[in-house]
Design a protein around this motif. Structure first.
Motif, PDB file in Angstrom:
ATOM      1  N   LEU A 552       0.833  -1.202   0.000  1.00 54.70           N
ATOM      2  CA  LEU A 552       0.000   0.000   0.000  1.00 54.70           C
ATOM      3  C   LEU A 552       0.866   1.250   0.000  1.00 54.70           C
ATOM      4  CD1 LEU A 552      -2.737   1.436   0.272  1.00 54.70           C
ATOM      5  CD2 LEU A 552      -2.568   1.108   2.741  1.00 54.70           C
ATOM      6  N   ASP A 553       1.926   1.237   0.801  1.00 58.94           N
ATOM      7  CA  ASP A 553       2.815   2.405   0.862  1.00 58.94           C
ATOM      8  C   ASP A 553       3.461   2.691  -0.487  1.00 58.94           C
ATOM      9  OD1 ASP A 553       2.198   2.642   3.513  1.00 58.94           O
ATOM     10  OD2 ASP A 553       3.992   1.588   4.229  1.00 58.94           O
ATOM     11  N   ALA A 554       3.742   1.629  -1.254  1.00 60.65           N
ATOM     12  CA  ALA A 554       4.395   1.806  -2.551  1.00 60.65           C
ATOM     13  C   ALA A 554       3.405   2.030  -3.685  1.00 60.65           C
ATOM     14  CB  ALA A 554       5.247   0.574  -2.859  1.00 60.65           C
ATOM     15  N   MET A 555       2.124   1.936  -3.416  1.00 59.80           N
ATOM     16  CA  MET A 555       1.113   2.024  -4.464  1.00 59.80           C
ATOM     17  C   MET A 555       0.875   3.481  -4.881  1.00 59.80           C
ATOM     18  SD  MET A 555      -2.751   0.446  -4.322  1.00 59.80           S
ATOM     19  CE  MET A 555      -2.123  -1.200  -3.969  1.00 59.80           C
ATOM     20  N   PRO A 556       0.939   3.817  -6.158  1.00 60.27           N
ATOM     21  CA  PRO A 556       0.621   5.182  -6.608  1.00 60.27           C
ATOM     22  C   PRO A 556      -0.836   5.540  -6.306  1.00 60.27           C
ATOM     23  CG  PRO A 556       1.759   3.929  -8.319  1.00 60.27           C
ATOM     24  CD  PRO A 556       1.387   2.950  -7.265  1.00 60.27           C
ATOM     25  N   GLU A 557      -1.103   6.831  -6.228  1.00 59.94           N
ATOM     26  CA  GLU A 557      -2.450   7.293  -5.893  1.00 59.94           C
ATOM     27  C   GLU A 557      -3.482   6.785  -6.895  1.00 59.94           C
ATOM     28  OE1 GLU A 557      -3.143   8.733  -3.225  1.00 59.94           O
ATOM     29  OE2 GLU A 557      -1.158   9.318  -2.494  1.00 59.94           O
ATOM     30  N   ALA A 558      -3.134   6.820  -8.177  1.00 59.66           N
ATOM     31  CA  ALA A 558      -4.083   6.384  -9.206  1.00 59.66           C
ATOM     32  C   ALA A 558      -4.422   4.909  -9.048  1.00 59.66           C
ATOM     33  CB  ALA A 558      -3.507   6.654 -10.599  1.00 59.66           C
ATOM     34  N   ASP A 559      -3.424   4.101  -8.686  1.00 53.43           N
ATOM     35  CA  ASP A 559      -3.675   2.670  -8.503  1.00 53.43           C
ATOM     36  C   ASP A 559      -4.543   2.423  -7.275  1.00 53.43           C
ATOM     37  OD1 ASP A 559      -2.145   2.287 -10.717  1.00 53.43           O
ATOM     38  OD2 ASP A 559      -0.415   1.455  -9.663  1.00 53.43           O
ATOM     39  N   LEU A 560      -4.301   3.189  -6.208  1.00 50.60           N
ATOM     40  CA  LEU A 560      -5.124   3.036  -5.003  1.00 50.60           C
ATOM     41  C   LEU A 560      -6.567   3.427  -5.291  1.00 50.60           C
ATOM     42  CD1 LEU A 560      -5.450   2.429  -2.014  1.00 50.60           C
ATOM     43  CD2 LEU A 560      -4.677   4.770  -1.516  1.00 50.60           C
ATOM     44  N   ASP A 561      -6.753   4.513  -6.021  1.00 45.17           N
ATOM     45  CA  ASP A 561      -8.114   4.920  -6.403  1.00 45.17           C
ATOM     46  C   ASP A 561      -8.794   3.831  -7.214  1.00 45.17           C
ATOM     47  OD1 ASP A 561      -7.569   7.269  -5.140  1.00 45.17           O
ATOM     48  OD2 ASP A 561      -7.339   8.455  -6.965  1.00 45.17           O
ATOM     49  N   ALA A 586      -8.168   8.794   0.041  1.00 40.37           N
ATOM     50  CA  ALA A 586      -8.453   8.261  -1.294  1.00 40.37           C
ATOM     51  C   ALA A 586      -9.944   8.075  -1.500  1.00 40.37           C
ATOM     52  CB  ALA A 586      -7.706   6.938  -1.495  1.00 40.37           C
ATOM     53  N   LEU A 587     -10.630   7.577  -0.502  1.00 39.19           N
ATOM     54  CA  LEU A 587     -12.076   7.393  -0.610  1.00 39.19           C
ATOM     55  C   LEU A 587     -12.781   8.739  -0.745  1.00 39.19           C
ATOM     56  CD1 LEU A 587     -12.502   4.517   1.982  1.00 39.19           C
ATOM     57  CD2 LEU A 587     -13.014   4.382  -0.454  1.00 39.19           C
ATOM     58  N   HIS A 588     -12.282   9.737  -0.030  1.00 42.30           N
ATOM     59  CA  HIS A 588     -12.828  11.089  -0.198  1.00 42.30           C
ATOM     60  C   HIS A 588     -12.619  11.581  -1.622  1.00 42.30           C
ATOM     61  CE1 HIS A 588     -14.548  12.950   3.340  1.00 42.30           C
ATOM     62  NE2 HIS A 588     -13.699  12.295   4.092  1.00 42.30           N
ATOM     63  N   HIS A 589     -11.411  11.356  -2.124  1.00 41.91           N
ATOM     64  CA  HIS A 589     -11.105  11.788  -3.492  1.00 41.91           C
ATOM     65  C   HIS A 589     -12.027  11.109  -4.497  1.00 41.91           C
ATOM     66  CE1 HIS A 589      -8.707  13.163  -6.891  1.00 41.91           C
ATOM     67  NE2 HIS A 589      -8.698  11.921  -7.345  1.00 41.91           N
ATOM     68  N   CYS A 590     -12.412   9.873  -4.201  1.00 40.04           N
ATOM     69  CA  CYS A 590     -13.330   9.132  -5.072  1.00 40.04           C
ATOM     70  C   CYS A 590     -14.788   9.477  -4.790  1.00 40.04           C
ATOM     71  CB  CYS A 590     -13.099   7.630  -4.907  1.00 40.04           C
ATOM     72  SG  CYS A 590     -11.458   7.073  -5.390  1.00 40.04           S
TER      73      CYS A 590
END
Length: 893
Positions: A552-561, A586-590
């Motif tokens: 999770l720490d290494a995951m880019p924002e776009a991939d997490l979204d 991230a959930l807020h961003h989505c």
């Protein structure tokens, strides 16, 4: 400066020594570094905070109504409106004051006094006066006041409030350390806010206040802004909608009134009347009290709500991020499976059971200690081995406490002619140090590569079934091993034990209800991924994807979204504090409404960032409880789902009483329009005072009762509301203004004209100049007033359902509404028949036949709306091949 560097070098860098600082130097450093306190929120200026409650959009509309009532000469009612504003502002202000204590609660983790060595001797100082370079004297029961590096001794530290780890960890000055380890996992360091549960040590302080790990988390919490709830946004939109409609109607009336023959003064006065008629004076207190009732309902279900709007936010929740231990599970571990050294399920041998009894620090008699060790002791007792804690500890020759990085624990105990080292821990760690294995029968055998591989498969199978797996081993020694490495090498595997923290029995049904309601559930835990996924699947959570904390720490924002919007249910394991906060962001961003559970200091930033922070009341820390908006008194996931149902019910009920209140705008406005368009040929059918009597008197209690309406059938079978969906929908306005409003307006005007015409009035007759018509005019306006009251009875019962038929919920199931209707009739009767109120409101008792005319009004208004809702049900049934509420389209919610 690296606090893990050699002790002598660290002391040099801090310009101190083993004897500590002098009192004079400590005072100087206190001035330089500041007090050892956590960062605080900037104190809220309460006058400004209170003023904001008086300038809320609906409050502004109430102020306008009060001013207009004063202009109209009705000062008593103007003062009553002001009283409503003041009461609502006071209630909202008090609620906000209770919700802003998260960072302040972090300060409770700092002790008031600490033991330090100054001027070469031990002394007690205020924790706020501890400075870098001070030498701390830490012993059992002390709370650590600052981040420090051990100089001598060894201690057992409860760091659960900081790291989330439930097991105490051992810290010692002579433990080896590497730079690859995270700072908060160093065996040489102790941290502010943690508690010493055993041992004693000396440590040099290297960070205080905001520079500590606890201060860093406090700073995260301080920077996170509380999100505005969906209902708060919707109420603001409704307020501006009401303002636009009221202002538009009033402004439009001015030229219409002049064209109809009124003077500009008369047109302005009646425009004021129109504006007052369109301002729902009872809407704001009704919303506030409905949410307060929801708070009380949540408290009865085991959840304490700190913000009124949080009840509604639960109802619009789309995603729940939940912990595992204690929330999905009972937090009561027990052994359910035991296997011998070859991986075969069998009754444990005496050596195996003895190892379980010896290699613990818990006390079965007092039930104190780690829950997992208590479960192991209970299991050993059940197979015939029982050893009291006092005897065990007295006989023990050496203890190597559990290390979360080594993932094992070892005790050295006496045996015939020598000693036995008993080891328990993570299978992968223990197996790597075993050279032989002991089956249930026979002698020990060599641990071959094939047997190792078979044992790994057994361990994976147990973990996949939700078991927490421990490996148990021993080795015989002629003398007590000199160090841990010697004690934990050349081991003989005695067997495997599988423990389970069973899921709460009610959680599976709660998860199923979430899925029916279109809510996804993610698990965010510090536990092992296989175990967490297995427990999640047992309770019905999809666990479609397992994401480790490092991944999770290494995951880019776009991939997490992308992961969070994939429609899958995710298990996030080994989650760090920043990771949980990142998930919430991230959930807020989505654009998803998220409820997140937590119990430790490390959860505070994420709890504040989520739309709803849900803290554990029984096992949680004060920090988590203060950061959250909801506290579960039973730590139960099912309570969250009950809250979602309660929130949906409250939101639906807000719509119901908005519908009820809006429906009366039309019969209040029509009389003014009729008067204006006729150029005064038709006298005003309703006075401004009578309108205010309706809005502040007869309307209020039934609206409040609608706020307590039971949930409609199928409420939890609907998907969550979209953020963009307004509390006021087109369908609501159609029902309020186009159906019930128009029907009510026509009925009350029929009553008005019937009374006037019966007394010989014709259009154009001057009711003020003709004494015979003056009394008839008062009776006619009274019939208009009473006609609206009678229509209110019909709109009240029609508003009880959004879609279902009244028979589906029962005519008399809302006792409060029945009481509110009785009060409404009594209040109207007082205005009509009590002489003092007759003078104020300009009423006169109407003829008896007028009551016979008005009696069918409630049934007619309800029947018109029931016909409309019935057509909607018929169309929905035709599309879905069945009338079940669970299949209704969302627009009928």
């Amino acid at each position: 400066m690296d606090p893990r560097e050699a002790a002598a070098r660290l002391l040099r860098d801090l310009r101190t020594g083993g004897e500590g600082l002098t009192a004079r130097e400590a005072r100087r450093r206190l001035e330089v570094h500041g007090p050892n306190e956590l960062p605080h929120h900037k104190a809220r200026q309460w006058p400004a905070a209170l003023l904001r409650q008086f300038t809320h959009p609906l409050a502004l509309l109430l102020w306008i109504a009060a001013v207009l009532a004063w202009i109209a000469g009705t000062r008593e009612l103007a003062l009553a409106i002001v009283a409503v504003i003041v009461l609502n502002a006071a209630l909202a202000f008090w609620q906000e004051e209770q919700a802003e204590q998260a960072v302040e609660a972090l300060g409770e983790y700092l002790p008031q006094h600490s033991q330090v060595r100054r001027d070469g001797r031990a002394q007690s100082v205020l924790a706020a006066e501890v400075v870098p370079g001070d030498v701390l004297l830490v012993s059992e029961g002390d709370r650590v006041p600052a981040d420090a590096r051990l100089l001598s001794g060894a201690v057992e530290i409860d760091a659960s409030a900081l790291t989330g780890e439930s097991s105490p960890v051992e810290r010692a000055a002579d433990f080896p350390d590497t730079a690859q380890r995270p700072l908060d996992s160093s065996p040489l360091l102790i941290f502010s806010g943690t508690v010493c549960t055993g041992g004693s040590a000396e440590a040099v302080v290297h960070a205080t206040g905001r520079h500590t790990e606890l201060g860093r988390i406090a700073a995260l919490s301080a920077r996170v802004r509380l999100a505005e709830s969906p209902l708060e946004r919707q109420v603001r939109r409704v307020a501006w909608l009401i303002a636009a409609v009221a202002t538009g109607v009033a402004v439009a009336f001015l030229p219409l009134g002049v064209l109809a023959g009124l003077t500009w003064t008369q047109a302005f006065l009646f425009a004021i009347g129109l504006l007052v008629a369109n301002v729902p004076e009872g809407l704001l207190p009704t919303i506030t009290l409905a949410l307060a009732a929801g708070v009380r309902g949540m408290a009865r279900r085991g959840a304490l709500v700190k913000r009124l709007s949080a009840v509604e936010t639960l109802g619009s929740t789309e995603v729940i991020c939940t912990d595992k231990t204690g929330t999905l599970t009972r937090n009561a571990m027990r052994v359910v499976e035991a296997r011998d050294g070859s991986g075969v399920q069998a009754t444990p041998r005496a050596e195996f059971a003895a190892a379980l009894a010896r290699c613990t620090t818990a006390d079965e008699r007092t039930e104190s200690g780690d829950p997992m060790e208590l479960a192991l002791l209970n299991f050993a007792h059940s197979v015939g081995v029982r050893l009291d804690a006092e005897t065990r500890d007295a006989q023990r020759a050496r203890l190597f406490r559990f290390d979360p990085h080594l993932k094992r624990m070892t005790t050295v105990d006496p045996a015939d002619g020598g000693f036995v080292a008993h080891v328990k821990g993570a299978p992968e760690e223990v197996l790597a140090r075993c050279t032989s294995a002991l089956p249930a029968r026979g002698a020990a055998q060599i641990l071959t590569n094939g047997l190792r591989a078979a044992l790994v498969d057994v361990v994976n199978d147990m973990a996949d079934r939700g078991l927490r797996v421990l490996a148990v081993a021993n080795r015989s020694c002629t003398v007590v091993p000199a160090d841990r490495g010697a004690a934990e090498s050349g081991l003989c595997l005695l067997g495997l034990v599988g423990l389970i923290d069973p899921p709460r029995p009610e959680v599976a049904a709660a998860v199923e209800a979430c899925h029916s309601a279109g809510i996804r559930v993610h698990v965010v835990t510090g536990d092992n991924g296989r175990t967490a996924a297995a427990i999640a699947r047992q309770v019905g959570i999809g666990a479609d994807h397992v994401v480790e904390g490092t991944a999770l720490d290494a995951m880019p924002e776009a991939d997490l979204d992308k992961v969070l919007t994939s429609g899958q249910e995710i298990v996030f394991c080994r989650a760090a504090p920043e990771s949980k906060l990142r998930i919430a962001d991230a959930l807020h961003h989505c654009r998803q409404v998220v409820a997140m559970t937590g119990d430790g200091v490390n959860d505070a930033p994420a709890l504040r960032r989520a739309d709803l922070g849900v803290a554990m009341g029984a096992s949680g820390t004060d920090v988590a409880r203060e950061a959250a908006t909801i506290v579960l008194t039973d730590d139960n996931f099912a309570t969250i789902v009950s809250g979602i149902e309660e929130g949906r019910r409250v939101y639906d009920n807000v719509r119901k009483f908005i519908l009820y209140i809006f429906a009366h705008a039309v019969p209040e406005v029509l009389p003014f329009l009729l008067f204006a368009l006729s150029g005064g040929a038709i006298p005003l059918p309703l006075t401004v005072l009578q309108i205010l009597a309706i809005d502040l008197g007869t309307e209020t209690l039934p609206a409040l009762a609608l706020g307590r309406e039971r949930a409609e059938p199928g409420l939890m079978d609907q998907p969550p509301r979209q953020r963009a969906e307004s509390v006021v929908t087109r369908r609501l306005l159609l029902r309020a203004w186009g159906i019930m409003g128009v029907a009510s307006g026509i009925l009350v005007l029929i009553g008005f004209f019937a009374v006037l015409l019966a007394e010989g009035w014709w259009p154009g007759s001057d009711v003020a100049a003709n004494p015979d018509l003056q009394h008839a005019y008062q009776q006619a306006t009274t019939v208009t007033f009473l006609g609206i009251v009678f229509c209110q009875l019909g709109t009240a019962f029609a508003s009880r359902t959004q879609y279902a038929a009244l028979r589906d919920i029962g005519l008399t199931t809302n006792k409060l509404l029945l009481g509110g209707c009785v009060f409404e009739l009594l209040f109207a009767a007082a205005i009509v028949y009590l002489p003092p109120l007759q003078t104020v409101f300009g009423t006169a008792p109407p003829p008896a036949w007028a009551f016979a005319l008005m009696l069918p009004f409630p049934v007619f208004v309800w029947a018109v709306d029931e016909f409309y809702r019935g057509r909607g049900r018929a169309h929905a049934a035709a599309r879905t091949q069945g009338p079940e509420m669970s299949t209704l389209p969302s627009r009928y919610r």
